[in-house]
Design a protein around this motif. Sequence first.
Motif, PDB file in Angstrom:
ATOM      1  N   ALA A 244     -26.008 -14.710  33.082  1.00  0.00           N
ATOM      2  CA  ALA A 244     -25.402 -13.380  33.102  1.00  0.00           C
ATOM      3  C   ALA A 244     -24.250 -13.359  32.114  1.00  0.00           C
ATOM      4  CB  ALA A 244     -24.901 -13.051  34.502  1.00  0.00           C
TER       5      ALA A 244
ATOM      6  N   GLU B  22     -22.792 -17.958  34.570  1.00  0.00           N
ATOM      7  CA  GLU B  22     -22.117 -16.690  34.299  1.00  0.00           C
ATOM      8  C   GLU B  22     -21.135 -16.871  33.145  1.00  0.00           C
ATOM      9  OE1 GLU B  22     -20.256 -15.548  37.908  1.00  0.00           O
ATOM     10  OE2 GLU B  22     -22.138 -15.283  39.014  1.00  0.00           O
TER      11      GLU B  22
ATOM     12  N   ARG C  79     -27.750 -20.698  38.193  1.00  0.00           N
ATOM     13  CA  ARG C  79     -27.150 -19.524  37.559  1.00  0.00           C
ATOM     14  C   ARG C  79     -25.938 -19.936  36.727  1.00  0.00           C
ATOM     15  NH1 ARG C  79     -27.086 -14.031  38.098  1.00  0.00           N
ATOM     16  NH2 ARG C  79     -25.104 -12.933  37.782  1.00  0.00           N
TER      17      ARG C  79
END
Length: 303
Positions: A176, A218, A216
């Motif tokens: 992200a 970020e 994940r």
Amino acid sequence: RRKNGSLYWESVSIAPIRNEKGVITHFVAVKEDITRRKEAEESLRRLNETLEQRVREEVAKNREKDLLLTHQSRLAAMGEMIGNIAHQWRQPLNALGLLLSNIQDAYAHHECDQDYLDKSVARGELLIGKMSSTIDDFRNFFKPDREKVRFSLEGAVRDALSVVEASFVSGGITVALDVEQEVSVVGFPNEYAQVVLNILGNARDAILTRKIQNGRVEIVIGQDAAQAYVSIRDNGGGIADEVMEKIFDPYFTTREKGTGIGLYMSKMIIENNMSGRIEVRNTPDGAEFRVVTPLSGNGAGNA
């Protein structure tokens, strides 16, 4: 001369003694053995004579070490890049193999007319073109920057992401990117992108090594006062306390096949070439690296 015949240094102070009429009647002499002091002075003199030469020698040794680290860092980065190229090529190679198989099947079933062949060839050329552009992108990525320029942090981060994108997809890791505002700095864009690439590679390895589900990463780009920053946070489990203080040391690594020079060189690039710093801390889910550099026009060009 001492009683045993050896020579020594002596400091003598002589003062006259006068009577009430001011006439010198005798003298008082105070003697002091200053051999050790003279030996220390001689040693200091010799040290000063050779100090400049020894400084030159130490500087040369340190430069040689830096050159060796730089060379090893480039070799390690090239190895990493070859792995990323393999990930980038895997999909088009599979597609190209499937395309050839379909042509063979179409020929066997008498379905391979001129139109089908032309479309298949065009599709194959597109796949080959994509693979060729991958090589060009990676080659440009490693071109040395000759002078400092103003560049966009988002552009440098996206360049790094394009290199590791395939390996992240293969590992089931989502990325992200949050660009709070457009930020520009002055420095070496390729070197900066390599710093980001190294941090991303470490985050990926931590997630895959620990078999984190729903991996994940970020990334946040923004600025604070006169400083620009890129924050890279992962959910890979974090860095052990006993390791945290050593991760920027040369040759220190916790990976089985790691070189221990990636983060060290990243720190040198940001600190020495861009007047910035790299910070690291643990979060509840993993580690967060924060690359801080001066904004363009605020001393970034004065490394």
